[in-house]
Write a protein that holds these residues in place. Structure first.
Motif, mmCIF file in Angstrom:
data_model
loop_
_atom_site.group_PDB
_atom_site.id
_atom_site.type_symbol
_atom_site.label_atom_id
_atom_site.label_comp_id
_atom_site.label_asym_id
_atom_site.label_seq_id
_atom_site.Cartn_x
_atom_site.Cartn_y
_atom_site.Cartn_z
ATOM 1 N N ASN A 123 30.352 16.963 8.463
ATOM 2 C CA ASN A 123 30.496 17.454 7.105
ATOM 3 C C ASN A 123 29.460 16.732 6.231
ATOM 4 O OD1 ASN A 123 31.480 18.832 4.913
ATOM 5 N ND2 ASN A 123 33.469 17.806 4.857
ATOM 6 N N HIS A 124 28.208 17.199 6.311
ATOM 7 C CA HIS A 124 27.061 16.603 5.618
ATOM 8 C C HIS A 124 26.773 15.182 6.118
ATOM 9 C CE1 HIS A 124 27.073 19.997 2.818
ATOM 10 N NE2 HIS A 124 28.371 19.814 2.675
ATOM 11 N N PRO A 125 26.401 15.035 7.390
ATOM 12 C CA PRO A 125 26.110 13.708 7.941
ATOM 13 C C PRO A 125 24.819 13.124 7.379
ATOM 14 C CG PRO A 125 25.515 15.390 9.529
ATOM 15 C CD PRO A 125 26.206 16.105 8.394
ATOM 16 N N CYS A 126 24.697 11.798 7.501
ATOM 17 C CA CYS A 126 23.561 11.071 6.918
ATOM 18 C C CYS A 126 22.647 10.415 7.948
ATOM 19 C CB CYS A 126 24.077 9.981 5.979
ATOM 20 S SG CYS A 126 24.889 10.572 4.489
ATOM 21 N N SER B 120 12.347 24.110 12.700
ATOM 22 C CA SER B 120 12.606 25.434 12.134
ATOM 23 C C SER B 120 14.085 25.716 11.899
ATOM 24 C CB SER B 120 12.013 26.526 13.030
ATOM 25 O OG SER B 120 12.540 26.448 14.337
ATOM 26 N N ASP B 121 14.981 25.010 12.589
ATOM 27 C CA ASP B 121 16.406 25.263 12.396
ATOM 28 C C ASP B 121 17.062 24.234 11.480
ATOM 29 O OD1 ASP B 121 16.237 23.129 14.126
ATOM 30 O OD2 ASP B 121 17.889 23.791 15.415
ATOM 31 N N PHE B 122 16.257 23.397 10.810
ATOM 32 C CA PHE B 122 16.816 22.412 9.887
ATOM 33 C C PHE B 122 17.002 23.029 8.501
ATOM 34 C CE2 PHE B 122 16.864 17.649 10.803
ATOM 35 C CZ PHE B 122 17.301 17.834 12.099
ATOM 36 N N VAL B 123 18.127 22.674 7.874
ATOM 37 C CA VAL B 123 18.392 23.113 6.508
ATOM 38 C C VAL B 123 17.892 22.062 5.517
ATOM 39 C CG1 VAL B 123 20.160 23.826 4.855
ATOM 40 C CG2 VAL B 123 20.408 24.430 7.292
ATOM 41 N N CYS B 124 18.332 20.807 5.706
ATOM 42 C CA CYS B 124 17.903 19.726 4.806
ATOM 43 C C CYS B 124 17.981 18.406 5.553
ATOM 44 C CB CYS B 124 18.769 19.682 3.550
ATOM 45 S SG CYS B 124 18.235 18.444 2.342
ATOM 46 N N GLY B 125 16.838 17.890 5.972
ATOM 47 C CA GLY B 125 16.807 16.637 6.703
ATOM 48 C C GLY B 125 17.225 15.457 5.849
ATOM 49 N N HIS B 126 17.815 14.444 6.499
ATOM 50 C CA HIS B 126 18.273 13.268 5.773
ATOM 51 C C HIS B 126 17.867 11.967 6.460
ATOM 52 C CE1 HIS B 126 20.977 10.224 4.063
ATOM 53 N NE2 HIS B 126 21.023 10.999 2.999
ATOM 54 N N GLY B 127 18.294 11.759 7.714
ATOM 55 C CA GLY B 127 18.049 10.501 8.391
ATOM 56 C C GLY B 127 17.222 10.672 9.645
ATOM 57 N N ALA C 45 0.855 -1.188 0.000
ATOM 58 C CA ALA C 45 0.000 0.000 0.000
ATOM 59 C C ALA C 45 0.889 1.235 0.000
ATOM 60 C CB ALA C 45 -0.923 0.014 1.216
ATOM 61 N N HIS C 46 0.424 2.301 -0.653
ATOM 62 C CA HIS C 46 1.208 3.533 -0.768
ATOM 63 C C HIS C 46 0.422 4.720 -0.201
ATOM 64 C CE1 HIS C 46 3.928 1.413 -3.494
ATOM 65 N NE2 HIS C 46 2.906 1.119 -4.283
ATOM 66 N N VAL C 47 1.140 5.620 0.458
ATOM 67 C CA VAL C 47 0.583 6.895 0.915
ATOM 68 C C VAL C 47 1.438 8.003 0.305
ATOM 69 C CG1 VAL C 47 0.107 8.377 2.897
ATOM 70 C CG2 VAL C 47 -0.256 5.907 3.081
ATOM 71 N N PRO C 48 0.921 8.769 -0.661
ATOM 72 C CA PRO C 48 1.721 9.855 -1.256
ATOM 73 C C PRO C 48 2.090 10.900 -0.200
ATOM 74 C CG PRO C 48 -0.226 9.368 -2.587
ATOM 75 C CD PRO C 48 -0.406 8.650 -1.291
ATOM 76 N N LEU C 49 3.358 11.310 -0.203
ATOM 77 C CA LEU C 49 3.824 12.311 0.759
ATOM 78 C C LEU C 49 5.062 12.977 0.179
ATOM 79 C CD1 LEU C 49 3.117 13.443 3.567
ATOM 80 C CD2 LEU C 49 4.735 11.802 4.534
ATOM 81 N N GLU C 50 4.947 14.223 -0.209
ATOM 82 C CA GLU C 50 6.030 14.927 -0.891
ATOM 83 C C GLU C 50 7.202 15.199 0.051
ATOM 84 O OE1 GLU C 50 6.352 15.709 -4.151
ATOM 85 O OE2 GLU C 50 4.536 14.513 -4.406
ATOM 86 N N GLY C 51 8.401 15.060 -0.498
ATOM 87 C CA GLY C 51 9.618 15.442 0.210
ATOM 88 C C GLY C 51 10.119 14.434 1.218
ATOM 89 N N VAL C 52 9.527 13.231 1.283
ATOM 90 C CA VAL C 52 9.908 12.245 2.280
ATOM 91 C C VAL C 52 11.364 11.818 2.097
ATOM 92 C CG1 VAL C 52 9.001 10.362 0.853
ATOM 93 C CG2 VAL C 52 9.267 10.046 3.311
ATOM 94 N N THR C 53 12.094 11.680 3.229
ATOM 95 C CA THR C 53 13.480 11.235 3.159
ATOM 96 C C THR C 53 13.765 10.053 4.075
ATOM 97 O OG1 THR C 53 15.798 11.936 3.413
ATOM 98 C CG2 THR C 53 14.212 12.986 4.851
ATOM 99 N N MET D 118 21.426 17.090 7.083
ATOM 100 C CA MET D 118 22.552 16.878 6.180
ATOM 101 C C MET D 118 23.309 18.167 5.869
ATOM 102 S SD MET D 118 22.322 15.166 2.374
ATOM 103 C CE MET D 118 20.930 16.218 1.897
ATOM 104 N N ASP D 119 22.607 19.226 5.536
ATOM 105 C CA ASP D 119 23.264 20.470 5.137
ATOM 106 C C ASP D 119 23.369 21.482 6.270
ATOM 107 O OD1 ASP D 119 23.662 19.431 2.621
ATOM 108 O OD2 ASP D 119 21.834 20.315 1.792
ATOM 109 N N GLY D 120 22.741 21.170 7.409
ATOM 110 C CA GLY D 120 22.950 21.964 8.614
ATOM 111 C C GLY D 120 24.050 21.386 9.477
ATOM 112 N N HIS D 121 24.599 20.224 9.085
ATOM 113 C CA HIS D 121 25.750 19.590 9.734
ATOM 114 C C HIS D 121 25.498 19.349 11.218
ATOM 115 C CE1 HIS D 121 27.675 20.838 6.000
ATOM 116 N NE2 HIS D 121 27.319 22.078 6.272
#
Length: 276
Positions: free
Chosen positions: A117-120, A62-69, A19-27, A86-89
């Protein structure tokens, strides 16, 4: 319009309904506190889902630049989520209310060979130490004491045993081994808690995400795209396709439902066990 029949996949002895649930930007995503928490690369960054896929709540980081994990921490930190920017290190440790309790960070001064340095991804060891896959700018895993003091780092760019390309995801398995998805080296490497190389699982194409089944099976997504299961000895026990280009995040519910954060197209995919 006639509805399409449901899709089924098999993984080892188990059969699953898809089953799928559409959700934009999921990481990435994690299972905690009777819900699924999804990390996204857009506002709001956190989305809480019920196990049937219903959206329960949303929250900004609010202080996240780009979430990853996103990883659920156990033991003494039960109920805590480690969210990687990732980009907020930095790594944010979130309480059950999804508010940030503390952070591991570098004061926005990323550096080669040192945290961060860009952690995952971030995972907790059996003794409460934290392990961070510093995967895009560095090819290393950093180890932090329970009081968040940096203890050591291991790994360097390369292709040999103990080297990394992009350490993209990590977790401890049921034998106390640290499993690291070494993405561009097409393998999962296994280490002891001090970072000493044990062995590796090959036969993968750019592994992305790791999770453990209740029986200890190690699940790995890769960019074939597919989902593979391995026993404690590293033997392949089952394999199926994933449904988007990238299975970027992975978690398992108590009932054995496998939940995948998929990209391109973006969605949360549920593999629900079918009785019999």
């Amino acid at each position: 319009m006639t509805p399409r029949p449901p899709a089924f996949v098999a993984l080892g002895a188990w059969r699953y309904r898809v089953a799928h649930v559409p959700l934009e930007g999921v990481t990435d995503l994690a299972v905690t506190g009777g819900r699924i928490v999804v990390l996204r690369r857009r506002i709001p960054e956190l989305v809480e889902l019920a196990f049937d896929g219903t959206i329960l709540a949303e929250r900004d980081l609010s202080d996240f630049v780009c979430g990853h994990g996103l990883r659920a921490l156990g033991g003494a930190a039960a109920g805590v989520l480690a969210a990687t920017d990732m980009d907020g290190h930095k790594i944010a440790l979130l309480g059950p209310d999804l508010h940030t309790r503390e952070q591991l960070h570098c004061d926005a001064r990323p550096g080669l060979g040192r945290p961060f340095n860009h952690p995952c991804d971030c995972a907790e060891g059996p003794d409460g130490r934290l392990y961070v896959a510093d995967g895009y700018g560095n090819s290393a895993v950093h180890v932090f004491a329970p009081d968040r003091t940096h203890l050591a780092s291991f790994g360097q760019p390369g292709h040999g045993a103990g080297d990394f390309s992009t350490p993209h995801s990590l977790l401890f398995d049921g034998q106390g081994r640290l499993c690291v998805a070494d993405r561009e080296n097409n393998r999962v490497q296994r280490f002891d808690a001090e970072g000493r190389y044990i062995d590796e699982i090959g036969g993968l194409h750019k592994p992305m995400a790791l999770a453990l089944m209740p029986d200890g099976t190690l699940l790995v997504t890769d960019q074939t795209p597919r989902l593979s299961g391995y026993d404690a000895a590293g033997r392949l026990t089952g394999r199926c396709r994933t449904f988007s280009t990238y299975g970027h995040g992975l978690a398992v519910c108590e009932d054995g439902t496998v939940v995948i954060a998929e990209m391109a197209p973006d969605r949360v995919t549920f593999l629900r066990p079918v009785a019999g």
